[in-house]
Write an enzyme that holds these catalytic residues in place. Structure first.
Site, PDB file in Angstrom:
ATOM      1  N   GLY A 180       9.964   6.215 -17.015  1.00 31.10           N
ATOM      2  CA  GLY A 180       8.704   5.495 -17.184  1.00 31.10           C
ATOM      3  C   GLY A 180       7.584   6.268 -16.506  1.00 31.10           C
ATOM      4  O   GLY A 180       7.152   7.272 -17.032  1.00 31.10           O
TER       5      GLY A 180
ATOM      6  N   SER B 252      13.174  12.402 -16.995  1.00 28.21           N
ATOM      7  CA  SER B 252      11.807  12.071 -17.360  1.00 28.21           C
ATOM      8  C   SER B 252      11.009  11.716 -16.106  1.00 28.21           C
ATOM      9  O   SER B 252      11.028  12.484 -15.142  1.00 28.21           O
ATOM     10  CB  SER B 252      11.853  10.950 -18.388  1.00 28.21           C
ATOM     11  OG  SER B 252      10.647  10.856 -19.053  1.00 28.21           O
ATOM     12  N   TRP B 253      10.347  10.562 -16.049  1.00 24.10           N
ATOM     13  CA  TRP B 253       9.717  10.182 -14.781  1.00 24.10           C
ATOM     14  C   TRP B 253      10.753  10.193 -13.650  1.00 24.10           C
ATOM     15  O   TRP B 253      10.431  10.526 -12.511  1.00 24.10           O
ATOM     16  CB  TRP B 253       9.045   8.810 -14.864  1.00 24.10           C
ATOM     17  CG  TRP B 253       8.905   8.205 -13.500  1.00 24.10           C
ATOM     18  CD1 TRP B 253       9.654   7.203 -12.959  1.00 24.10           C
ATOM     19  CD2 TRP B 253       8.009   8.644 -12.458  1.00 24.10           C
ATOM     20  NE1 TRP B 253       9.268   6.974 -11.650  1.00 24.10           N
ATOM     21  CE2 TRP B 253       8.271   7.848 -11.325  1.00 24.10           C
ATOM     22  CE3 TRP B 253       7.028   9.644 -12.386  1.00 24.10           C
ATOM     23  CZ2 TRP B 253       7.574   8.004 -10.129  1.00 24.10           C
ATOM     24  CZ3 TRP B 253       6.336   9.802 -11.184  1.00 24.10           C
ATOM     25  CH2 TRP B 253       6.606   8.992 -10.080  1.00 24.10           C
TER      26      TRP B 253
ATOM     27  N   ASP C 269      12.068  18.053 -27.374  1.00 25.63           N
ATOM     28  CA  ASP C 269      11.546  16.945 -26.581  1.00 25.63           C
ATOM     29  C   ASP C 269      10.036  16.883 -26.796  1.00 25.63           C
ATOM     30  O   ASP C 269       9.300  17.760 -26.345  1.00 25.63           O
ATOM     31  CB  ASP C 269      11.893  17.205 -25.104  1.00 25.63           C
ATOM     32  CG  ASP C 269      11.516  16.061 -24.181  1.00 25.63           C
ATOM     33  OD1 ASP C 269      10.557  15.326 -24.503  1.00 25.63           O
ATOM     34  OD2 ASP C 269      12.166  15.921 -23.140  1.00 25.63           O
TER      35      ASP C 269
ATOM     36  N   HIS D 191      14.196  13.915 -26.251  1.00 25.45           N
ATOM     37  CA  HIS D 191      13.935  13.600 -24.840  1.00 25.45           C
ATOM     38  C   HIS D 191      14.998  12.716 -24.186  1.00 25.45           C
ATOM     39  O   HIS D 191      15.306  12.888 -23.008  1.00 25.45           O
ATOM     40  CB  HIS D 191      12.576  12.881 -24.780  1.00 25.45           C
ATOM     41  CG  HIS D 191      12.173  12.402 -23.438  1.00 25.45           C
ATOM     42  ND1 HIS D 191      11.785  13.248 -22.430  1.00 25.45           N
ATOM     43  CD2 HIS D 191      12.094  11.152 -22.906  1.00 25.45           C
ATOM     44  CE1 HIS D 191      11.478  12.544 -21.360  1.00 25.45           C
ATOM     45  NE2 HIS D 191      11.661  11.267 -21.619  1.00 25.45           N
TER      46      HIS D 191
HETATM   47  N1  STX Z   1       7.218   8.923 -19.568  1.00 24.54           N
HETATM   48  C1  STX Z   1       8.485   9.375 -19.920  1.00 24.54           C
HETATM   49  C2  STX Z   1       9.556   8.566 -19.315  1.00 24.54           C
HETATM   50  O1  STX Z   1       9.839   8.680 -18.147  1.00 24.54           O
HETATM   51  C3  STX Z   1       6.254   9.939 -19.542  1.00 24.54           C
HETATM   52  C4  STX Z   1      10.240   7.658 -20.165  1.00 24.54           C
HETATM   53  N2  STX Z   1       9.979   7.390 -21.389  1.00 24.54           N
HETATM   54  N3  STX Z   1      10.873   6.453 -21.766  1.00 24.54           N
HETATM   55  C5  STX Z   1      11.649   6.205 -20.760  1.00 24.54           C
HETATM   56  O2  STX Z   1      11.283   6.942 -19.750  1.00 24.54           O
HETATM   57  C6  STX Z   1      12.795   5.232 -20.704  1.00 24.54           C
HETATM   58  C7  STX Z   1      13.611   5.334 -21.966  1.00 24.54           C
HETATM   59  C8  STX Z   1      13.671   5.524 -19.540  1.00 24.54           C
HETATM   60  C9  STX Z   1      12.267   3.847 -20.527  1.00 24.54           C
END
Ligand code: STX
Length: 323
Positions: free
Chosen positions: A43, A115-116, A272, A300
């Protein structure tokens, strides 16, 4: 190809008071005497889910999951419009991990994040390298302006014009321009009228859900578009991005040398769209001791088959390392 371990339920769980009125949900699965690992979700605002438990051999790992401030089962939730997010910052989340580690009486743990979750893993490990036994990062994201502009301000829309159309349709025409979308969404998400912040949250989350897998997954898009999930996710992400994650420009890559003694695996999908491979490549260049796995047929998400295979290969290999 390796895939998820079987579904498991937590051995125990709890709510931890981390200050500023926040209680964090945490849970522990697997072998209580196993090697400690903490999973950091994405996130920010995505929350932990049951599949995240399944990235680690439950016979060999003591698996810790948590929901970061204001999302998932942690309270207060950003899905309640009244919840103030001002104490939700990267550096408070880093401090929360130390509070949780001490609470669970863990000296050192493996840190795993996508990701985050990779941003938070890098921020934590660069701050407390002595607490980290190994690092596994996927879909590497460091919140630089260039990364935020790629995905939230327009360029990535060239790769998915159909989904991008939905993202910009939620923004009033006069506000639709490069460099203004994160700010326009911030304004809409802060509007007390549910007829304004509700659809904005759904459009923001739908853009992300539509583009994080190599092949679009309608089930995932539906999950992200659920109004209460979307509101927490969109509000927290937007809040972090508006503040550039409280990082100095390029900070996480600049300080990657602090990780040189930590066994590290970097897993990245070549296609990604959300966090393009260039950031993972730069981390690999800054940290030549790390193993770098570029998966040719993946986007991703952590559950893309080639990504999952590489992640579980990494956690299986590290399971044999001394804690
Ligand atoms: N945000 C990317 C991220 O961390 C920039 C992300 N996008 N979707 C998710 O994380 C989840 C599937 C984990 C909710």
């Amino acid at each position: 190809m390796r895939t998820f371990y079987p579904p498991i339920e937590p051995n125990r769980h709890g709510m931890l008071d981390v200050g500023d009125g926040n209680q964090l949900y945490w849970e522990e699965c697997g072998n209580p005497a196993g090697k400690p690992v903490v999973f950091l979700h994405g996130g920010p605002g995505g929350g932990s889910s049951a599949n995240h438990r399944r990235l680690f051999d439950p016979a060999r790992y003591r698996i810790i999951l948590l929901d970061q401030r204001n999302c998932g089962r942690s309270i207060p939730s950003a899905s309640d419009f009244a919840t103030d997010l001002s104490a939700n910052t990267t550096w408070n989340l880093v401090a929360d991990l130390e509070v949780l580690r001490e609470h669970l009486d863990i000296g050192r743990w493996q840190v795993f994040g996508g990701s985050w979750g990779s941003s938070l893993a890098l921020a934590y490990a660069e701050t407390h390298p002595e607490r980290v036994t190994e690092l596994v990062v996927r879909g590497v994201f460091t919140l630089r302006r260039s990364e935020l502009e790629w995905f939230y301000e327009g360029p990535c829309g060239n790769m998915a014009p159909d989904f991008w159309a939905g993202y910009i349709a939620a923004v009033p025409p006069a506000e639709r321009r490069f460099g203004n979308y994160i700010a326009a969404y911030a304004r809409m998400l802060a509007d007390p009228d549910p007829a304004i912040h509700g659809p904005a949250a759904v459009a923001w989350s739908t853009w992300e859900a539509s583009t994080i897998t190599l092949l679009p997954r309608p089930d995932l898009i539906t999950t992200f578009a659920e109004p209460s999930y979307a509101l927490a996710f969109a509000r927290i992400e937007n809040h972090f991005f508006l503040h550039d994650g409280w990082f100095e420009p390029g900070q996480l890559l600049r300080d990657a040398g602090r990780l040189a003694d930590i066994p590290t695996v970097i897993v990245q999908g070549r296609y990604d769209l959300c966090t393009p491979a260039t950031t993972a490549w730069e981390l690999h260049e800054a940290l030549p001791s790390a193993e770098f796995v570029l998966v040719d047929d993946a986007g991703h998400s952590s559950d893309e088959p080639g990504i999952l295979d590489a992640l579980i290969t990494a956690t299986d290999r590290f399971a044999g390392n001394a804690g």
